[in-house]
Design a protein around this motif. Sequence first.
Motif, mmCIF file in Angstrom:
data_model
loop_
_atom_site.group_PDB
_atom_site.id
_atom_site.type_symbol
_atom_site.label_atom_id
_atom_site.label_comp_id
_atom_site.label_asym_id
_atom_site.label_seq_id
_atom_site.Cartn_x
_atom_site.Cartn_y
_atom_site.Cartn_z
ATOM 1 N N ASP A 10 27.188 -34.223 41.290
ATOM 2 C CA ASP A 10 27.324 -34.691 39.914
ATOM 3 C C ASP A 10 26.671 -36.060 39.714
ATOM 4 O OD1 ASP A 10 28.447 -34.250 37.242
ATOM 5 O OD2 ASP A 10 29.752 -35.942 37.726
ATOM 6 N N VAL A 11 26.905 -36.980 40.636
ATOM 7 C CA VAL A 11 26.373 -38.345 40.521
ATOM 8 C C VAL A 11 24.858 -38.383 40.718
ATOM 9 C CG1 VAL A 11 26.350 -40.594 41.692
ATOM 10 C CG2 VAL A 11 28.513 -39.491 41.170
ATOM 11 N N VAL A 12 24.379 -37.596 41.661
ATOM 12 C CA VAL A 12 22.965 -37.659 42.038
ATOM 13 C C VAL A 12 22.061 -36.890 41.085
ATOM 14 C CG1 VAL A 12 21.350 -37.004 43.879
ATOM 15 C CG2 VAL A 12 23.506 -38.059 44.450
ATOM 16 N N ILE A 19 19.353 -31.314 43.135
ATOM 17 C CA ILE A 19 20.086 -31.553 44.386
ATOM 18 C C ILE A 19 20.955 -30.364 44.781
ATOM 19 C CG2 ILE A 19 22.036 -32.744 43.275
ATOM 20 C CD1 ILE A 19 20.469 -33.599 46.710
ATOM 21 N N ALA A 20 21.516 -29.657 43.830
ATOM 22 C CA ALA A 20 22.390 -28.523 44.133
ATOM 23 C C ALA A 20 21.661 -27.426 44.912
ATOM 24 C CB ALA A 20 22.987 -27.948 42.852
ATOM 25 N N ASN A 21 20.354 -27.339 44.754
ATOM 26 C CA ASN A 21 19.577 -26.329 45.479
ATOM 27 C C ASN A 21 19.571 -26.561 46.989
ATOM 28 O OD1 ASN A 21 18.915 -25.144 43.045
ATOM 29 N ND2 ASN A 21 16.995 -26.261 42.863
ATOM 30 N N TYR A 22 19.917 -27.773 47.413
ATOM 31 C CA TYR A 22 19.885 -28.121 48.832
ATOM 32 C C TYR A 22 21.270 -28.081 49.477
ATOM 33 C CZ TYR A 22 15.280 -29.609 47.426
ATOM 34 O OH TYR A 22 14.004 -29.635 46.928
ATOM 35 N N ILE A 90 29.899 -29.475 36.875
ATOM 36 C CA ILE A 90 28.798 -28.970 37.709
ATOM 37 C C ILE A 90 28.253 -27.673 37.109
ATOM 38 C CG2 ILE A 90 28.182 -28.032 39.980
ATOM 39 C CD1 ILE A 90 28.640 -31.020 40.124
ATOM 40 N N LYS A 91 29.138 -26.762 36.748
ATOM 41 C CA LYS A 91 28.694 -25.479 36.188
ATOM 42 C C LYS A 91 27.916 -25.687 34.885
ATOM 43 C CE LYS A 91 32.162 -22.525 36.134
ATOM 44 N NZ LYS A 91 33.469 -21.849 36.343
ATOM 45 N N ASN A 92 28.378 -26.581 34.036
ATOM 46 C CA ASN A 92 27.685 -26.850 32.768
ATOM 47 C C ASN A 92 26.328 -27.510 32.992
ATOM 48 O OD1 ASN A 92 29.716 -25.761 31.203
ATOM 49 N ND2 ASN A 92 30.778 -27.716 30.963
ATOM 50 N N ASN A 93 26.260 -28.430 33.929
ATOM 51 C CA ASN A 93 24.997 -29.126 34.191
ATOM 52 C C ASN A 93 23.995 -28.279 34.972
ATOM 53 O OD1 ASN A 93 25.719 -31.480 32.827
ATOM 54 N ND2 ASN A 93 26.744 -32.321 34.617
ATOM 55 N N HIS A 94 24.469 -27.202 35.559
ATOM 56 C CA HIS A 94 23.600 -26.295 36.315
ATOM 57 C C HIS A 94 23.805 -24.872 35.795
ATOM 58 C CE1 HIS A 94 22.581 -29.386 39.288
ATOM 59 N NE2 HIS A 94 23.818 -29.804 39.101
ATOM 60 N N SER A 95 23.791 -24.739 34.481
ATOM 61 C CA SER A 95 24.132 -23.463 33.844
ATOM 62 C C SER A 95 23.220 -22.311 34.259
ATOM 63 C CB SER A 95 24.139 -23.616 32.326
ATOM 64 O OG SER A 95 22.898 -24.096 31.880
ATOM 65 N N SER A 96 21.993 -22.592 34.617
ATOM 66 C CA SER A 96 21.078 -21.505 34.988
ATOM 67 C C SER A 96 20.979 -21.304 36.499
ATOM 68 C CB SER A 96 19.689 -21.771 34.407
ATOM 69 O OG SER A 96 19.173 -22.967 34.947
ATOM 70 N N ASN A 97 21.774 -22.056 37.271
ATOM 71 C CA ASN A 97 21.711 -21.956 38.724
ATOM 72 C C ASN A 97 22.748 -20.949 39.224
ATOM 73 O OD1 ASN A 97 21.890 -22.363 41.526
ATOM 74 N ND2 ASN A 97 21.288 -24.506 41.346
ATOM 75 N N LEU A 98 22.314 -19.698 39.352
ATOM 76 C CA LEU A 98 23.202 -18.622 39.779
ATOM 77 C C LEU A 98 23.774 -18.879 41.171
ATOM 78 C CD1 LEU A 98 24.446 -15.883 39.164
ATOM 79 C CD2 LEU A 98 22.388 -14.813 40.108
ATOM 80 N N LYS A 103 28.485 -19.618 44.489
ATOM 81 C CA LYS A 103 29.148 -20.344 45.572
ATOM 82 C C LYS A 103 30.485 -20.917 45.107
ATOM 83 C CE LYS A 103 28.791 -23.740 49.076
ATOM 84 N NZ LYS A 103 28.059 -24.578 49.896
ATOM 85 N N LEU A 104 30.505 -21.512 43.936
ATOM 86 C CA LEU A 104 31.754 -22.068 43.414
ATOM 87 C C LEU A 104 32.796 -20.968 43.194
ATOM 88 C CD1 LEU A 104 30.353 -24.734 40.943
ATOM 89 C CD2 LEU A 104 31.600 -25.164 43.080
ATOM 90 N N ALA A 105 32.365 -19.840 42.670
ATOM 91 C CA ALA A 105 33.284 -18.717 42.456
ATOM 92 C C ALA A 105 33.865 -18.249 43.790
ATOM 93 C CB ALA A 105 32.568 -17.576 41.745
ATOM 94 N N GLU A 106 33.021 -18.167 44.802
ATOM 95 C CA GLU A 106 33.473 -17.728 46.129
ATOM 96 C C GLU A 106 34.449 -18.744 46.745
ATOM 97 O OE1 GLU A 106 31.413 -17.514 50.482
ATOM 98 O OE2 GLU A 106 30.253 -16.695 48.812
ATOM 99 N N LEU A 107 34.124 -20.022 46.657
ATOM 100 C CA LEU A 107 34.975 -21.062 47.248
ATOM 101 C C LEU A 107 36.330 -21.188 46.555
ATOM 102 C CD1 LEU A 107 32.365 -23.927 47.803
ATOM 103 C CD2 LEU A 107 33.601 -22.667 49.590
#
Length: 177
Positions: A10-12, A19-22, A90-98, A103-107
């Motif tokens: 979120d901060v970065v 960054i979430a892709n990594y 995180i989900k809102n800021n990365h709305s198109s990142n499936l 991963k969040l749903a699984e965790l």
Amino acid sequence: GLFAELYFIDVVQIEIPNIANYWQSMDKMKFDFSITESRKIEIKSSTIDSRIHKFRHEQLVSDIYETWIVSVLLRKDDKGLSLYELVERIKNNHSSNLKIHSKLAELLFNYSKDELDSIRFNEQYIQKNLGFYKTDDIPKFPDKQPRGVFNTEYDSDLSGLTSRTFSELCDWFKNSL
């Protein structure tokens, strides 16, 4: 650890939008973020006032990895930022990142909204207590693990160290690509 990893994303994301892709593809990998095969970021968190973190020896001493450690001090607070709110951000800021949504749903599959909402930390405290370190900065055993020794773990106290800057971390990341 999950709260700290998500807070880091979120901060970065302002400086490093992708960054979430990594972020590690599965839980319990050796490093939390793999920027390249050799450049890594590890997130450590603590709810005590000291910056003491547990490390695997391989995270600190390696001839193949160049690693940054992000130390996040957390303080519980009934009015603080909840894990639920952070996940939604995180989900809102990365709305198109499936990938991150999956991963969040699984965790978080086994947790209710109320459970996630009850996990709260003071965001101002976190912001004032983010630390950025290269592995060269961190107290550790200087040598590689001897042959036949593996999974060595120990605590290192970063409290007396001078944190590097957020800009240095961002520059390092941008120079990695």
